[in-house]
Write a protein that holds these residues in place. Sequence first.
Motif, PDB file in Angstrom:
ATOM      1  N   GLY A 348       0.363  -0.683  -0.044  1.00  0.00           N
ATOM      2  CA  GLY A 348       0.119  -0.131   0.039  1.00  0.00           C
ATOM      3  C   GLY A 348       0.444   1.364   0.114  1.00  0.00           C
ATOM      4  N   LYS A 349       1.402   1.649  -0.468  1.00  0.00           N
ATOM      5  CA  LYS A 349       2.555   3.028  -0.866  1.00  0.00           C
ATOM      6  C   LYS A 349       2.096   3.006  -2.301  1.00  0.00           C
ATOM      7  N   GLY A 350       1.543   3.900  -2.419  1.00  0.00           N
ATOM      8  CA  GLY A 350       1.432   5.207  -3.393  1.00  0.00           C
ATOM      9  C   GLY A 350       1.281   6.655  -3.797  1.00  0.00           C
ATOM     10  N   SER A 351       2.512   6.922  -3.195  1.00  0.00           N
ATOM     11  CA  SER A 351       3.255   7.633  -3.490  1.00  0.00           C
ATOM     12  C   SER A 351       5.112   7.419  -4.329  1.00  0.00           C
ATOM     13  N   VAL A 352       4.943   8.938  -4.859  1.00  0.00           N
ATOM     14  CA  VAL A 352       6.001   8.346  -5.798  1.00  0.00           C
ATOM     15  C   VAL A 352       7.275   9.879  -4.676  1.00  0.00           C
ATOM     16  N   GLN A 353       8.463   9.188  -4.945  1.00  0.00           N
ATOM     17  CA  GLN A 353       9.798  10.055  -4.526  1.00  0.00           C
ATOM     18  C   GLN A 353      10.846  10.386  -5.287  1.00  0.00           C
ATOM     19  N   ASP A 354      11.308  11.605  -5.104  1.00  0.00           N
ATOM     20  CA  ASP A 354      12.360  12.231  -6.136  1.00  0.00           C
ATOM     21  C   ASP A 354      13.085  12.088  -5.608  1.00  0.00           C
ATOM     22  N   VAL A 355      14.377  11.824  -6.026  1.00  0.00           N
ATOM     23  CA  VAL A 355      16.331  12.246  -5.268  1.00  0.00           C
ATOM     24  C   VAL A 355      16.816  13.576  -6.110  1.00  0.00           C
ATOM     25  N   ILE A 356      16.438  14.465  -4.794  1.00  0.00           N
ATOM     26  CA  ILE A 356      16.740  15.614  -4.968  1.00  0.00           C
ATOM     27  C   ILE A 356      18.279  16.335  -4.400  1.00  0.00           C
ATOM     28  N   ASP A 357      19.855  16.282  -5.769  1.00  0.00           N
ATOM     29  CA  ASP A 357      21.492  15.785  -5.165  1.00  0.00           C
ATOM     30  C   ASP A 357      20.770  17.260  -4.127  1.00  0.00           C
ATOM     31  N   LEU A 358      22.232  17.475  -3.225  1.00  0.00           N
ATOM     32  CA  LEU A 358      22.285  18.233  -2.306  1.00  0.00           C
ATOM     33  C   LEU A 358      23.489  18.731  -2.285  1.00  0.00           C
ATOM     34  N   GLU A 359      24.435  19.849  -1.994  1.00  0.00           N
ATOM     35  CA  GLU A 359      25.628  20.039  -1.702  1.00  0.00           C
ATOM     36  C   GLU A 359      26.406  19.656  -3.052  1.00  0.00           C
ATOM     37  N   ASP A 360      25.822  19.736  -4.336  1.00  0.00           N
ATOM     38  CA  ASP A 360      26.549  19.795  -5.660  1.00  0.00           C
ATOM     39  C   ASP A 360      26.640  18.324  -5.574  1.00  0.00           C
ATOM     40  N   GLY A 361      25.496  17.373  -5.448  1.00  0.00           N
ATOM     41  CA  GLY A 361      25.397  15.995  -5.908  1.00  0.00           C
ATOM     42  C   GLY A 361      26.036  15.148  -4.238  1.00  0.00           C
ATOM     43  N   LYS A 362      26.638  15.972  -3.489  1.00  0.00           N
ATOM     44  CA  LYS A 362      27.531  15.358  -2.967  1.00  0.00           C
ATOM     45  C   LYS A 362      27.088  14.214  -1.237  1.00  0.00           C
ATOM     46  N   SER A 363      25.627  14.662  -1.322  1.00  0.00           N
ATOM     47  CA  SER A 363      24.202  14.600  -0.878  1.00  0.00           C
ATOM     48  C   SER A 363      23.321  14.468  -1.543  1.00  0.00           C
ATOM     49  N   ALA A 364      21.997  13.926  -0.857  1.00  0.00           N
ATOM     50  CA  ALA A 364      20.980  13.834  -1.790  1.00  0.00           C
ATOM     51  C   ALA A 364      19.361  14.187  -0.429  1.00  0.00           C
ATOM     52  N   LEU A 365      18.211  14.517  -1.323  1.00  0.00           N
ATOM     53  CA  LEU A 365      17.012  13.945  -0.191  1.00  0.00           C
ATOM     54  C   LEU A 365      16.444  13.726  -1.298  1.00  0.00           C
ATOM     55  N   LYS A 366      15.391  12.404  -0.510  1.00  0.00           N
ATOM     56  CA  LYS A 366      13.967  11.950  -0.952  1.00  0.00           C
ATOM     57  C   LYS A 366      13.086  12.662  -0.955  1.00  0.00           C
ATOM     58  N   LEU A 367      12.608  13.418  -1.548  1.00  0.00           N
ATOM     59  CA  LEU A 367      11.135  13.177  -0.668  1.00  0.00           C
ATOM     60  C   LEU A 367      10.786  13.438  -1.828  1.00  0.00           C
ATOM     61  N   THR A 368       8.789  12.745  -1.274  1.00  0.00           N
ATOM     62  CA  THR A 368       7.525  12.509  -1.468  1.00  0.00           C
ATOM     63  C   THR A 368       6.860  13.933  -2.244  1.00  0.00           C
ATOM     64  N   THR A 369       7.231  13.633  -3.450  1.00  0.00           N
ATOM     65  CA  THR A 369       6.552  14.846  -3.582  1.00  0.00           C
ATOM     66  C   THR A 369       5.346  14.523  -5.565  1.00  0.00           C
ATOM     67  N   ALA A 370       4.415  13.431  -5.119  1.00  0.00           N
ATOM     68  CA  ALA A 370       3.699  13.042  -6.069  1.00  0.00           C
ATOM     69  C   ALA A 370       3.199  11.518  -5.568  1.00  0.00           C
ATOM     70  N   SER A 371       1.762  11.407  -5.802  1.00  0.00           N
ATOM     71  CA  SER A 371       1.301  10.337  -5.145  1.00  0.00           C
ATOM     72  C   SER A 371      -0.159   9.956  -6.697  1.00  0.00           C
ATOM     73  N   TYR A 372       0.471   8.840  -6.844  1.00  0.00           N
ATOM     74  CA  TYR A 372       0.372   7.920  -8.128  1.00  0.00           C
ATOM     75  C   TYR A 372      -1.544   6.951  -8.405  1.00  0.00           C
ATOM     76  N   HIS A 373      -2.024   7.139  -9.132  1.00  0.00           N
ATOM     77  CA  HIS A 373      -3.389   6.035  -9.254  1.00  0.00           C
ATOM     78  C   HIS A 373      -3.039   5.163 -10.316  1.00  0.00           C
ATOM     79  N   ARG A 374      -3.651   4.690  -9.705  1.00  0.00           N
ATOM     80  CA  ARG A 374      -4.367   3.025 -10.440  1.00  0.00           C
ATOM     81  C   ARG A 374      -4.780   3.417 -12.011  1.00  0.00           C
ATOM     82  N   PRO A 375      -4.761   2.312 -12.745  1.00  0.00           N
ATOM     83  CA  PRO A 375      -6.161   3.535 -14.112  1.00  0.00           C
ATOM     84  C   PRO A 375      -7.903   3.485 -13.708  1.00  0.00           C
TER      85      PRO A 375
END
Length: 494
Positions: A348-375
């Motif tokens: 039951g995971k209906g969310s989408v995460q974006d991997v966003i580079d921080l510190e010029d790519g030295k670290s990253a943020l995995k942030l929920t930015t959207a939800s997805y829906h089945r047909p």
Amino acid sequence: MTLLPRAYGFWTGAVFAALLVASSAAAHAAEAAVEAKPDTESKPVDPDYYELMRVFVDTFQEIDQNYVKEVDRRKLVEAAVRGMLEELDPYSDYIAPDDLDQFTEAISQEFGGVGIRVNWDRQARAIEVVTPMPGSPAYKAGIQAGDRLVEIAGKAVKDFPQGKEIDTAVEYLRGKPGEEIVVGVMHTGSKDIEKVSLKRELIQLDTVMGYSYDKDGKWNLMFDPEQKIGYIRLTHFTSRSAAEVREALKSLKKQGMKGLIIDLRFNPGGLLEAAVDISDMFIDQGMIVSTDGRNSAHRSWSAKSFGTFNGFPIAILINHYSASASEILSACLQDHHRAIIVGERSWGKGSVQDVIDLEDGKSALKLTTASYHRPSGKNIHRFPDSKETDEWGVTPDEGYVVEFSLDDMRKYQEDRQERDIIGKAPKGEFVDRQLQAAKACIEKQLKEPAAAEAKPEAEKKDEKPAKPEEKKASTSHVPARRLPLFAVPRRAAG
């Protein structure tokens, strides 16, 4: 490319810079970040924002200057970031520089190493080889399941830091492809230590596997040779998964496959585009999945007809640990009546995460930015307050719910581990009721005249699958690092 790489990366950088200066400077930095936000319409900043930033910065300064003991500023900032993310959802996370490589490996399922799965033998204080990976440097060197590594790079394994033996071993075994490493191997039944030199290679873990290995150490994808029922076990959704699935289907079609079982049990998910591309292989029209977010436009992915694998029944196996991209694939094929779902209700995971580079790519943020829906539009996401009677996840079709007890799950895992070892004959004592139900589902459909008749045009499509650029689900834009990810990075191979 991520969904909001510059906006979020620049914004976060400005905030962190502000932590090291006075509160008034923080306000100017934040204002500058808003003005510099590229390609977007400027929006007035809520005055409360500056006051909240002042609280953040003032607190940092007070701790940094007046706490009873000197503090590590980076640890303090990272703790603050993680504290913010804990207020969001279980899937948003901060990936520190020390963890970034491990996180990337978990997504890509590839690394530089010697190609062995290992386990810690506590009694012998040695690294036990679970199995070498087919074609890997360790496999070519004759290292076999049950062998023990007692030395790595000239260091005795028994002297590795207690409690960190596996992590230390993996750290030594992995490295740049082309570099050599010497390991001391004690083969099963021998007390002698053989020094073996291994040249690291780029190890790409298979995400498509069969039920068992054949005599040549390759996965056997034909589960029932007599009835021509194929079996594909998909463990993750990576950038290579769609190509691996297509190759497996082409191989099975050449063998005369009449039905297919897709095993998604314990599959934690992975890349959204991989789920879309694989779903597109089995349906020739209609929506695959759609996404909506607060700061992202509505997007939907639809199937194209060319290159569709058609003309045979499909059963998909899922359990409580099938999540994310696994749910996109199973929900899509269920809603389009292309597959029967067998097993247990999914995670039951209906969310989408974006991997966003921080510190010029030295670290990253995995942030929920959207939800997805089945047909069908039905809800997939299991919210914290969801009840068992609520609608969430993917539910097996009527008559195909097969629950596993904890004991069943333990025995399944033991049986699966044995079958994943090259050259080892499994005991065969465990009866996989879920797999048997999926097989029975395929057999039932094969007996129906409608299912047995393959459409001529579909067969033509199958015989000549489309090239990747020809068979691609339609979408306006798919960020390259966009992933509905539930996977927990593991360090189980070297």
